[in-house]
Design an enzyme around this catalytic site. Structure first.
Site, mmCIF file in Angstrom:
data_model
loop_
_atom_site.group_PDB
_atom_site.id
_atom_site.type_symbol
_atom_site.label_atom_id
_atom_site.label_comp_id
_atom_site.label_asym_id
_atom_site.label_seq_id
_atom_site.Cartn_x
_atom_site.Cartn_y
_atom_site.Cartn_z
ATOM 1 N N CYS A 197 0.829 -1.203 0.000
ATOM 2 C CA CYS A 197 0.000 0.000 0.000
ATOM 3 C C CYS A 197 0.865 1.255 0.000
ATOM 4 O O CYS A 197 1.392 1.658 1.047
ATOM 5 C CB CYS A 197 -0.931 -0.011 1.223
ATOM 6 S SG CYS A 197 -1.980 1.448 1.350
ATOM 7 N N CYS A 236 -0.546 4.102 2.125
ATOM 8 C CA CYS A 236 -0.289 3.953 3.558
ATOM 9 C C CYS A 236 1.146 4.328 3.913
ATOM 10 O O CYS A 236 1.388 5.006 4.918
ATOM 11 C CB CYS A 236 -0.532 2.510 3.999
ATOM 12 S SG CYS A 236 -2.120 1.824 3.522
ATOM 13 N N ASP A 237 2.102 3.866 3.113
ATOM 14 C CA ASP A 237 3.516 3.910 3.522
ATOM 15 C C ASP A 237 4.413 4.800 2.671
ATOM 16 O O ASP A 237 5.598 4.971 2.992
ATOM 17 C CB ASP A 237 4.087 2.481 3.508
ATOM 18 C CG ASP A 237 3.327 1.550 4.432
ATOM 19 O OD1 ASP A 237 2.841 2.033 5.465
ATOM 20 O OD2 ASP A 237 3.215 0.355 4.118
#
Length: 392
Positions: free
Chosen positions: A212, A215-216
């Protein structure tokens, strides 16, 4: 066909809990192993799933083909628990749902196979969940969610679910240690069901390997990263990473698919495309340090700190569901309506098991809230939602 995950020890309990009316020999105390041996099943301890899987295949195979599994007799060696809501999975979706249903005075049981293996639990840091500081790990956030649900009365159980009976007004969730009878069952097992595609992927998951970029991605500001995959998701995530990374190495085994988005990605000066085969992900105690790729006959090492993988896609964890028991989408996700209800009355599905493209913690938590409010209405027989606050 019903499939079980490795490690359950439910053979005798399962045998005892199956109705004798199905005509299986030896269900009243005779060793199931003997029956299986008689059917040509040997060396079960050496098989992939062991005796338990063979037992279930033997006991339920013909029933599954008929489209109905009826397992109602109380097992003498298995605890029987009655509740209003049984939630299978304790990630952000399941924990949020449990918080709301328990707070609404519905007896809620939340089942957790392993608290350390979910998508949130293996995330090193959470920086985009509202109100949470960026140095909080996924495991810490998950534990707070679970503790909050428990504080309002949720009963938390460590148990592996191996089969569900979703017919009728009372559903039954079977585990090796107990059977749970519930008016409502919530499926919240996530989408971590696929096997790693590359050497080193599992070892460095959460330490540089991610699925992801949303997300990161921000953790790799000014760093080199790699994106593996030639699908729409890979293109979109690689494009997102160009906001942060100094270089995005896009790895595809073939030519990029002709698409305006792929063309835009290739035109970005931060993107370097490799028509290559990724061999392995390298690293040390600090995390990922690079990847090894094969370009034609040459093997090269690319010095990257993050690897974002979109090769096999996510796989909703639905192996414990009987085939045809609930409607699935073409991508394998459980089909739901806008209230998270499945095709079966009293059965809801939330979080990544739906295989939504928006795999975010806040989205999963939102699913749990929506389902819980719908469940409260379902159990209370109301036509409208009951809000959790009052306007004055």
């Amino acid at each position: 066909m019903i499939r079980l995950q490795k490690g359950c020890s439910c053979t005798n309990q399962l045998a005892q809990s199956t109705r004798s009316s199905h005509g299986f020999r030896g269900l009243n105390g005779v060793s199931l192993a003997s029956q299986l041996a008689g059917q040509g099943v040997h060396d079960l301890g050496k098989s992939q799933h062991g005796l338990c899987t063979a037992a279930v295949a033997f006991l339920f195979g013909s029933l599954a083909q008929r489209g109905s599994v009826r397992v109602r007799r109380k097992a003498s060696a298995v605890e029987e628990v009655e509740c209003d809501v049984c939630i299978v999975g304790s990630g952000p979706a399941g924990s949020t749902c449990a918080l709301y249903t328990a707070r609404a005075n519905h007896k809620t049981v939340m089942l957790d196979k392993n608290p350390a293996t979910g998508a949130l639990a293996i995330t090193s840091h959470i920086a985009n969940y509202p109100g949470v500081e960026a140095n909080v790990s996924g495991q810490e956030l998950l534990e707070k969610m679970q503790e909050q649900a428990i504080s309002y009365g949720t009963e938390y159980r460590r148990a592996q679910v191996y089969v569900l009976d979703l017919e009728g007004d009372t559903k039954v969730v079977y585990t090796p240690v107990a059977s749970f009878k519930a008016k409502v069952v919530v499926l919240a097992t996530g989408a971590m069901g696929r096997k790693p595609s590359f050497k080193g992927e599992e070892a460095y998951l959460g330490q540089g390997v991610s699925y992801c970029a949303t997300c990161d991605g921000a953790f790799y500001d000014g760093s080199e990263v790699a994106v593996a995959g030639n699908n729409k998701e890979a293109v979109e995530e690689a494009q997102f990473l160009t906001k942060f990374a100094s270089t995005v190495h896009w790895i595809t085994t073939g030519d990029p698919k002709p698409d305006v988005h792929a063309e835009d990605l290739l035109a970005n000066p931060k993107v370097k495309h490799w028509k290559a085969r990724m061999l392995s992900i390298e690293g040390n105690a600090s995390g990922v340090t690079g990847i090894r790729v094969q370009v034609k006959g040459d093997i090269q090492t690319l010095p990257v700190e993050g690897v974002f993988i979109y090769v096999a896609g996510s796989k909703p964890m639905t192996s414990f569901l009987q085939e045809g028991s609930v409607q699935l989408n073409e991508d394998g996700g459980v089909a739901v309506n806008d209230q998270m209800a499945t095709s079966v009355p009293g059965v809801f599905a939330i979080g990544d098991i739906r295989n939504t493209p928006f795999k975010q913690v806040v989205v999963a938590a939102s699913d749990g809230c929506i389902a819980a409010m719908a469940i409260d209405r379902y159990l209370s027989g109301r036509k409208s939602m009951k809000v959790d606050w009052a306007h004055k």
